[in-house]
Design a protein around this motif. Structure first.
Motif, PDB file in Angstrom:
ATOM      1  N   SER A  84     -25.496 -14.895 -23.436  1.00  0.00           N
ATOM      2  CA  SER A  84     -24.433 -14.385 -24.134  1.00  0.00           C
ATOM      3  C   SER A  84     -23.750 -15.610 -24.466  1.00  0.00           C
ATOM      4  O   SER A  84     -22.564 -15.750 -24.558  1.00  0.00           O
ATOM      5  N   TYR A  85     -24.360 -16.691 -24.737  1.00  0.00           N
ATOM      6  CA  TYR A  85     -24.142 -18.045 -25.200  1.00  0.00           C
ATOM      7  C   TYR A  85     -22.878 -18.422 -24.394  1.00  0.00           C
ATOM      8  O   TYR A  85     -21.759 -18.141 -24.643  1.00  0.00           O
ATOM      9  N   PRO A  86     -23.133 -19.136 -23.350  1.00  0.00           N
ATOM     10  CA  PRO A  86     -24.466 -19.988 -23.049  1.00  0.00           C
ATOM     11  C   PRO A  86     -25.641 -18.967 -22.275  1.00  0.00           C
ATOM     12  O   PRO A  86     -25.266 -17.743 -22.073  1.00  0.00           O
ATOM     13  N   LEU A  87     -26.418 -19.424 -21.812  1.00  0.00           N
ATOM     14  CA  LEU A  87     -27.421 -18.922 -21.090  1.00  0.00           C
ATOM     15  C   LEU A  87     -26.834 -18.379 -19.819  1.00  0.00           C
ATOM     16  O   LEU A  87     -26.332 -19.248 -19.266  1.00  0.00           O
ATOM     17  N   ILE A  88     -27.294 -17.288 -19.376  1.00  0.00           N
ATOM     18  CA  ILE A  88     -26.667 -16.912 -18.133  1.00  0.00           C
ATOM     19  C   ILE A  88     -27.402 -16.236 -17.115  1.00  0.00           C
ATOM     20  O   ILE A  88     -27.083 -16.432 -15.772  1.00  0.00           O
ATOM     21  N   GLU A  89     -28.742 -15.773 -17.339  1.00  0.00           N
ATOM     22  CA  GLU A  89     -30.124 -15.652 -16.421  1.00  0.00           C
ATOM     23  C   GLU A  89     -31.155 -16.165 -17.096  1.00  0.00           C
ATOM     24  O   GLU A  89     -31.356 -16.366 -18.349  1.00  0.00           O
ATOM     25  N   VAL A  90     -32.082 -16.183 -16.141  1.00  0.00           N
ATOM     26  CA  VAL A  90     -33.349 -16.456 -16.569  1.00  0.00           C
ATOM     27  C   VAL A  90     -34.246 -15.593 -15.468  1.00  0.00           C
ATOM     28  O   VAL A  90     -34.223 -15.292 -14.491  1.00  0.00           O
ATOM     29  N   GLY A  91     -35.368 -14.983 -16.466  1.00  0.00           N
ATOM     30  CA  GLY A  91     -36.292 -14.026 -15.771  1.00  0.00           C
ATOM     31  C   GLY A  91     -37.532 -14.451 -15.716  1.00  0.00           C
ATOM     32  O   GLY A  91     -38.164 -14.926 -16.608  1.00  0.00           O
ATOM     33  N   CYS A  92     -38.445 -14.289 -14.575  1.00  0.00           N
ATOM     34  CA  CYS A  92     -39.854 -14.641 -14.424  1.00  0.00           C
ATOM     35  C   CYS A  92     -40.386 -12.989 -14.871  1.00  0.00           C
ATOM     36  O   CYS A  92     -40.148 -12.229 -14.088  1.00  0.00           O
ATOM     37  N   PRO A  93     -41.242 -13.072 -16.011  1.00  0.00           N
ATOM     38  CA  PRO A  93     -41.612 -11.579 -16.360  1.00  0.00           C
ATOM     39  C   PRO A  93     -42.831 -11.087 -15.438  1.00  0.00           C
ATOM     40  O   PRO A  93     -43.456 -12.054 -14.713  1.00  0.00           O
ATOM     41  N   PRO A  94     -43.251  -9.979 -15.440  1.00  0.00           N
ATOM     42  CA  PRO A  94     -44.010  -9.428 -14.664  1.00  0.00           C
ATOM     43  C   PRO A  94     -45.551 -10.189 -14.939  1.00  0.00           C
ATOM     44  O   PRO A  94     -45.591 -10.435 -15.958  1.00  0.00           O
ATOM     45  N   ASN A  95     -46.279 -10.030 -13.802  1.00  0.00           N
ATOM     46  CA  ASN A  95     -47.678 -10.527 -13.956  1.00  0.00           C
ATOM     47  C   ASN A  95     -48.584  -9.257 -14.681  1.00  0.00           C
ATOM     48  O   ASN A  95     -49.308  -8.942 -14.127  1.00  0.00           O
ATOM     49  N   THR A  96     -48.232  -8.992 -15.775  1.00  0.00           N
ATOM     50  CA  THR A  96     -49.186  -7.960 -16.430  1.00  0.00           C
ATOM     51  C   THR A  96     -49.795  -8.614 -17.806  1.00  0.00           C
ATOM     52  O   THR A  96     -49.103  -9.542 -18.116  1.00  0.00           O
ATOM     53  N   GLY A  97     -50.490  -7.942 -18.308  1.00  0.00           N
ATOM     54  CA  GLY A  97     -51.021  -8.478 -19.771  1.00  0.00           C
ATOM     55  C   GLY A  97     -52.202  -9.498 -19.499  1.00  0.00           C
ATOM     56  O   GLY A  97     -52.731  -9.694 -18.378  1.00  0.00           O
ATOM     57  N   PRO A  98     -52.607  -9.923 -20.503  1.00  0.00           N
ATOM     58  CA  PRO A  98     -53.859 -11.113 -20.542  1.00  0.00           C
ATOM     59  C   PRO A  98     -53.363 -12.104 -19.614  1.00  0.00           C
ATOM     60  O   PRO A  98     -52.238 -12.597 -19.826  1.00  0.00           O
ATOM     61  N   GLN A  99     -54.500 -12.757 -18.732  1.00  0.00           N
ATOM     62  CA  GLN A  99     -54.006 -13.988 -18.103  1.00  0.00           C
ATOM     63  C   GLN A  99     -54.082 -14.908 -18.976  1.00  0.00           C
ATOM     64  O   GLN A  99     -54.361 -15.307 -19.972  1.00  0.00           O
ATOM     65  N   ARG A 100     -52.878 -15.812 -18.775  1.00  0.00           N
ATOM     66  CA  ARG A 100     -52.741 -17.265 -19.416  1.00  0.00           C
ATOM     67  C   ARG A 100     -52.867 -18.425 -18.403  1.00  0.00           C
ATOM     68  O   ARG A 100     -52.376 -18.275 -17.108  1.00  0.00           O
TER      69      ARG A 100
END
Length: 138
Positions: free
Chosen positions: A49-65
């Motif tokens: 919401s300028y500035p950065l207010i939260e950081v999220g670790c996304p779910p462990n879904t989708g192709p492996q990276r």
């Protein structure tokens, strides 16, 4: 005030941000579907919401990276306020056994010292290069 969501690539030092999404679900989908330039990277989601207010670790879904951070499996994005990340970064820097033990809690596994150091520009903090480990993420 509305927020925008950007993908944060912490495989780079310092972290890069890219993309612009109206909802966290759109950012999660973009990560799950993969971006050719960051397909093997460790990716997070920043809520701005300028500035950065939260950081999220996304779910462990989708192709492996190969670059994905090794945190516990979760099916939803795990969000944390930027203020807490700044405090955690300070705890990681503290030179007392008690603070190192608190910072090393399993529940905080998303936020390793190296991940936080790479987010330093986004978090608005200055963290030194570690002297006892290379700059690679675990």
């Amino acid at each position: 005030m509305s927020s925008i969501y950007r993908i944060l690539c912490v495989s780079h030092d310092p972290a890069l941000d890219y993309g612009e999404y109206n909802t966290p679900e759109e950012a999660e989908t973009a990560i799950r579907e993969g971006d050719s330039s960051h397909r093997q990277c460790d990716l997070l989601i920043g809520r701005y919401s300028y500035p950065l207010i939260e950081v999220g670790c996304p779910p462990n879904t989708g192709p492996q990276r190969s670059g994905r951070h090794r945190c516990f499996t979760h099916s939803l994005t795990e969000w944390v306020d930027v203020v807490w990340l700044r405090l955690l970064a300070a705890a990681h820097q503290a030179d007392t056994e008690q603070m190192r033990a608190l910072a090393g809690e399993r529940r905080l596994a998303h936020w390793s010292p190296e991940r936080l150091r790479r987010l330093r520009d986004e978090l608005g903090i200055d963290l030194p290069e570690p002297t006892d480990q290379p700059g690679e993420l675990p």
